[in-house]
Design a protein around this motif. Sequence first.
Motif, short mmCIF file in Angstrom:
data_model
loop_
_atom_site.label_atom_id
_atom_site.label_comp_id
_atom_site.label_asym_id
_atom_site.label_seq_id
_atom_site.Cartn_x
_atom_site.Cartn_y
_atom_site.Cartn_z
N LEU A 144 0.83 -1.20 0.00
CA LEU A 144 0.00 0.00 0.00
C LEU A 144 0.87 1.25 0.00
O LEU A 144 0.62 2.20 -0.75
CB LEU A 144 -0.92 -0.01 1.23
CG LEU A 144 -1.74 1.25 1.52
CD1 LEU A 144 -2.60 1.64 0.33
CD2 LEU A 144 -2.59 1.04 2.77
N LEU A 148 1.18 4.34 -2.92
CA LEU A 148 1.04 5.76 -2.60
C LEU A 148 2.28 6.56 -2.98
O LEU A 148 2.19 7.72 -3.39
CB LEU A 148 0.75 5.93 -1.10
CG LEU A 148 -0.62 5.42 -0.64
CD1 LEU A 148 -0.66 5.25 0.88
CD2 LEU A 148 -1.72 6.40 -1.08
N VAL A 161 -6.29 1.96 -3.17
CA VAL A 161 -6.04 2.13 -1.74
C VAL A 161 -7.18 1.54 -0.92
O VAL A 161 -6.96 0.84 0.08
CB VAL A 161 -5.85 3.63 -1.41
CG1 VAL A 161 -5.89 3.86 0.10
CG2 VAL A 161 -4.52 4.12 -1.97
#
Length: 295
Positions: A144, A148, A161
């Motif tokens: 994750l 990002l 996400v």
Amino acid sequence: MKILKVDNPNVFARHVSAPEIHPLISVIHFDELAPFPHSMNNYGVYGLFIQREFPKSLVYGTKTIQASGSSIIAVAPGQLGGSKEGGNGIALSGWAVLWSPELLEDSSLEKQMKDYEFFSYFFSDSLQIDPAEWQAITQLASQLRSELQQHEDGAPLRSIVQSYLHLILEYCKRAYLRQSANGNDGDNDILKRFHTLLEKYYRDEKQKIHGVPSVAYCARELAYSPRYFGDLVHKATGGSAIGYIHSFVINQSKNFLMKGLSIGETAQLLGFSYPHHFTRLFKSVTGLTPSEFMK
């Protein structure tokens, strides 16, 4: 003791000197960081703290909890938690994922959040996870963070996400259901129903008409006589039903005060007829006046 208002995820990221990678979500790997100051945190965000070992004497809501081994603590907007200990700093091993409710706006995950009962103040425990769950959850957190870091914000990234968050939360739900199955269902049920009733009372704004909830009202709504209800709560908590109500109310008041509301505004929001009634109860529960608490 420092009180940190975590109104957005990057407030906590800055507190621990972690990189800021998105305005609405922060993914922190504590193993990469230096020790950081202890704090009590007033959360305006959701958060999952995924740790190999938590510090002792953590405060969550109105209770002190002990978390040992690989485990997860979940927090939600409006909650208070952290460590009262002093010292030079705290060093953790693991991850934290914090996100703003805005990140889930109009998504299917937003509708599912109410089903994740481990975010409730009632569940004043950590989620115990086994080695395979630790590996899966921390790998998801790492992936994750990479998403990002590598991609610009926008609808596609937010959808990805949300998918990662959903997977992590489902692992947490499995651990929660496993622990619940091994718990004391009788005591847990009465406390859960009691706590849920108090939350609903304020959500429906009944305090505007009836004031602070009473033991008689709660017993009636839960289909018990006041005396029997009091006995059940005492068996489950060691305290009284009115004491549980007062702790719930004062805990809510701390959140309001730390958000900048005045004593009078807080008293009115909670259903007190006069501010001095609120001040008297606050001092009887905490040992401090609201003004002293804020100082």
